[in-house]
Design an enzyme around this catalytic site. Sequence first.
Site, PDB file in Angstrom:
ATOM      1  N   THR A 139       8.260  -8.737  -3.015  1.00  0.00           N
ATOM      2  CA  THR A 139       6.943  -8.426  -2.443  1.00  0.00           C
ATOM      3  C   THR A 139       5.861  -8.377  -3.521  1.00  0.00           C
ATOM      4  O   THR A 139       6.068  -7.842  -4.599  1.00  0.00           O
ATOM      5  CB  THR A 139       7.010  -7.071  -1.728  1.00  0.00           C
ATOM      6  OG1 THR A 139       8.030  -7.154  -0.743  1.00  0.00           O
ATOM      7  CG2 THR A 139       5.700  -6.717  -1.072  1.00  0.00           C
ATOM      8  N   GLY A 178      11.562  -1.055  -5.467  1.00  0.00           N
ATOM      9  CA  GLY A 178      12.105   0.236  -5.872  1.00  0.00           C
ATOM     10  C   GLY A 178      12.772   0.138  -7.231  1.00  0.00           C
ATOM     11  O   GLY A 178      13.404  -0.871  -7.550  1.00  0.00           O
ATOM     12  N   GLU A 421      12.066  -4.504   5.150  1.00  0.00           N
ATOM     13  CA  GLU A 421      13.067  -5.423   5.715  1.00  0.00           C
ATOM     14  C   GLU A 421      12.548  -6.100   6.986  1.00  0.00           C
ATOM     15  O   GLU A 421      13.297  -6.346   7.917  1.00  0.00           O
ATOM     16  CB  GLU A 421      14.386  -4.694   6.005  1.00  0.00           C
ATOM     17  CG  GLU A 421      15.065  -4.101   4.790  1.00  0.00           C
ATOM     18  CD  GLU A 421      15.416  -5.140   3.734  1.00  0.00           C
ATOM     19  OE1 GLU A 421      15.574  -6.321   4.086  1.00  0.00           O
ATOM     20  OE2 GLU A 421      15.497  -4.761   2.550  1.00  0.00           O
TER      21      GLU A 421
END
Lengths: 661, 670
Positions: A139, A178, A421
């Site tokens: 992303t 993350g 997701e």
Amino acid sequence: MNRDLRRERDSASFNAELLTHILDGGAERTRRRKEIEALVLNDPDFQHEDLNFLSRSQRYEEAIRKSALMVVKLRNYGIADPDEIYWFKRCVHRGRPEPLDLHLGMFLPTLLTQATLEQQDRFFMPAWNLEIIGTYAQTEMGHGTHLRGLETTATYDPATQEFILNSPTVTSIKWWPGGLGKTSNHAIVLAQLYTQGQCKGLHAFIVPIRQLGTHEPLPGITVGDIGPKFGYDEMDNGYLKMDNFRIPRENMLMKYAKIEPDGTYVKPVSDKLTYGTMVFIRSIIVGDSARSLSRACTIAIRYSSVRHQSELKPGDPEPQILDYQTQQYKLFPLLATAYAFHFVGAYMKMTYHRITGDINEGDLSELPELHALTAGLKAFTSWTANAGIEECRMACGGHGYSRCSGLPDIYVTFTPSCTYEGENTVMMLQTARFLIKSYTQVSSGQLVSGMVSYLNDLSGQHIQPQQVAARPTTVHINDPASLVEAYKLRASRFVEVAAKNLQAELNRRKSQEDAWNRTSVDLVRASEAHCHYVVVKLFTTQLSEINDAAVHAVMNNLCLLYALYGISKHAGDFLQAGILTDAQVTQVYQRVKELLAAIRPNAVALVDAFDFHDNHLASVLGRYDGNIYENMFEWAKKSPLNKTEVHEAFHKHLKPMQAKL
Amino acid sequence: KGSPVQKSSGSRDVNPDLEAERQTASFSVESLTAILDGGADNTRTRRAVEAVIHSEPGFSRENQYFQSQNERYEAAVRRSVYLKEKMHQMGWTEDGPEIKYCYRTLGGDLAFNVHRVFKDSILALGTDEQIAKWIPLADKYHIIGTYAQTELGHGTFLRGLETTAIFDISTQEFTLNTPKISAMKWWPGDLGKSATHAVVFAQLYIKGKCYGLHAFILQIRSLRDHSPAPGVIVGDIGPKMNFEHIDNGYLMLQNINIPRENMLRRFSQVLPDGTYVKRGSDKINYLTMIVTRVHILWTEVIPMLLKACTIATRYSVVRRQSKLNPSDPEAKILDYQTQQQKLLPLLATAYAFHFMNAYVNEFYNKGYTEIKQENFDSLPELHALTAGIKAIITEYCTAGAEVCLRACGGHGYSALSGLPSLYTKLAASCTYEGENTVLFLQTARFLVKCLAAVHSGQPIPPSAAYLSSVDSGKCQARTKMDFLKPDIYAEAYRHRATRSVKSTTKLQALVQSGAEQHEAWNQCTVQLVQAAKAHCHYIVVKNFIDTVEKLRNEAEIQKIVKHLCDLFALHGIFSNTGDFLHAGYTSGDQMDMVTASYLDLLAVIRNDAVPLVDAFDFTDESLNSALGSYDGHVYQRLYEWAQKSPTNKQVSQAYARYLKPLFQSAVSKL
């Protein structure tokens, strides 16, 4: 134990433990789960202060301490089964994210599936041993949903046999991954590959980002934490900006596509396994929807049986708030939903395992359908659970708003699953695309199979409301199987309406995309109706597999409540399609209320069956023993504002003000 | 590939995608702003206040999202102190027009909010003598007060409060006690760390007899060193979902003696010999409660929905994602029908609620005048109306802010978007000043009484007068255009409300068939809540229609506001089809027309979406959002703000302390 809770438990009509076994998938699995949880719960290394009183940096530190320990201990214990690892991890991190999630869940698996043997030799063991900690950087700030729009570039330079990585715009900065901000020293970066002056689309590259040893960012790399979020305090979601950063040719993941030393691009063979991975991840999110909602229900229902307020009958003692119909109406449909979603998650996981078995034997035929349909279920369950958790919190009144209730934390941790997701609306539209495709197939005379086979009944015919209404009404509101049929009719009708409206738009305009956009509200409704049908169907199917009569009786009520409550909330759909009459809808409203009263005596036992340890619930309101008020006081004393009797703000601001005025 | 202006980090010209939206506005934003402010003069005053506040760094909320609970609390106290000084300096008074604009500009991030309630309660319940003693001290902040009503074990049910005040004739004192844990005062704002005094509600006992709840003024902290008074255990209740800047507190009292004079005694008092005297009606008390309930709607609740809409709408024209047509550039996400369906009905809702202000005020002023003349006839209606309106507005605003948050995808989840903090603040409003389900049931109780009055031919209060009109049979719409006629949809809402309220006659049926009154009531509460919601929904739709009527001198604005009104009404039907289809008032075909008109409206309002949020006229500082600023430099701002995060400034010990040694030991073991 609190007297009210004891009484609730004593008067349950069924054995909660038997239901726990069903949820776990057998008594033996319950035993093993508890055994693994005990390893964590009895381990002083995993104890820590209540996270609510820690700053974000402290929470991150605590999480990373536990993550690192966890990896070591799992290996020492020899726990390798994925479910067992999952139980262990869930217990260590108490349902919260951890900074190594992407290393363990994305970096390592991607190496296994997309790296060449040579690359695995170089990276896998160091990563397994945590010398390399990786994340998965896909992303970007400007692009999430539309992957083709990603802007990061990797330009091949045959002179040095290197890729030059660049973040050409602000929007191209990698954003959100993350573990990227502070933890990782490597990242798998997705970038547009340029070679010989041509763009070859998105490819994955292993990029070192921090110096091994010092952990400082490498020259050409700008990396950091994206700042505070709604939740996920313990996760260092990060940003990554690359300026002419060079990596060797061998760092492109080349199991499928390849770059020759001279820059020649070799096309990949198609990679169907990614469908399987996505189905698997979605089954986890559906399971997580069920679990998060179950936790919220456990807290709200236990609290509602301990809390007494107002009076029902003048002069009587204050009743448990769970005795109010409005409170039951808030909580019991959610309880039913939590059970329904458990069964959906289990079904998806089972189907995934069955099909991936097939993949090894080369049969991929079911995968596209499963992929398309689970997109909608991911959205349907996460939306519902998201709203349900908040409903539980609000049902706990003011105390639900305190972090001691644990509910704010469950909510903020869960809510991003509506986005990650696959953004839910986008997911719904993916399912819709499959439904429309199936509808078109049926219209052209072909049969479809699986969960959409109800579309065959349309067989080119159009269900007119009048026609359905003219048929004798066959829905029996006390028979789950009959309600499945009702949901099926609703789904067919919405698919048909969407398909027709789409056609009408196509007839009016030229572009396929434009027509699709102008029908998307209808399309999402069709997907929702389809998913709702699937959930009711799976819950109903599950009933036949429950052998214990007492458990069956209570689950039958929950299943009915789930189905009838859904009808009452979407009564217009059933009326407009002529599936139910006015009189039946009135009966449904009434029956829902009767079911609330029927479920009331078993409510506490039904949440006990979820079998959450207090440590995992992390809620003063949801404690198993129900000793709420004294523990709220104990908890509050630890508030950071209470570190001193007189707060600093008094000396700095209040006192001088009083002097001035 | 990225928007070109973002490349020049210093420049602050407006993002072209956002600019383009403003070029095509169908109306004058400035005129609409003036209407929303209640006149151009108000707009000027507001902007003047904003300019003062923003020019003072002491008011800055710039790093708020990075602050700890302690820092937030301290900053709120600091801002409040600055505000007192600034108001003094500017000559703004506590009852002047500026104060609400200060509040709006600072987004409520202030301390001492309950100090005002402390004063209000003394003004309402105290004698002139008590007012003369306490109010000047409070005005000068020589004392800081709080209002301690809610306890750990009791919120909704006031009669169940357990704190006791026992009168001792021999000493002429009240002794206050917290007899058990659940009787601790819990939640009052400003109580934990700031307040020196509290108005405490306790059960009054004289000679062993309980006389019910009364209010007492109590000193809880020393005026010299701020330490808790002897026998007082006071502190902060710990972290919450939001309101970290407020020291919501607990209070435990152990044999606290206060003089007889400290009972607030305008309406009841205890004589030296222990005789209890009640005088006058304290019904005026209800009025105070109603004022607070109404006050929060337009100072706190509704502005937060307006802000959430502003942020989400602006972001949705800057954010481009995927393609609508393969040959075009990526589309603005607001061009997707699904995104319009999420945001535009909320925009309509924001306007609908904003316009309710005038309606409620009119009701309130009329009631207030009558009540001042000891005529309490309008009190039940005023109470029922404000209860239901508070509940429906807080419920919709909360849900709406969450939709805005999720409509911004991943970036909405960042605290820097401002949306998590708006949502979590709004979420509290569903509980404070009356839990919403309880409030809806109060409205329902009023409606049930009105219905009985209809049957017995007695007069009906104006807000429920529609219950007595004749049933209009079937919806008259023939085409989808008919559903753009206010008469048509107003009638549909009226019909739904009437039918819903009338369905509560089941209550009487249950009682007649032998059920006890309280049991029958409980069995009907789900239905009663629905009736109250249908009633409130109708009132909001009706008021929106009336507001559009009044805009007849502003043709362009009337046109767009009419669209919003249509959208609000049709979205409500579309989202509750069961209510409108049930009993056959609306047919299935008509419902398809509603859907068609509703979807058409989305496309129409889409074109004015940005001007419609611009008209709310929030400053960037007040929005405090990386996604919602006026210039639309979303990505640049996100990046700049993230770099200021403490996690990037402070050296984290996590690596050196935990990761490195553990990883090394992992290496040696594995």
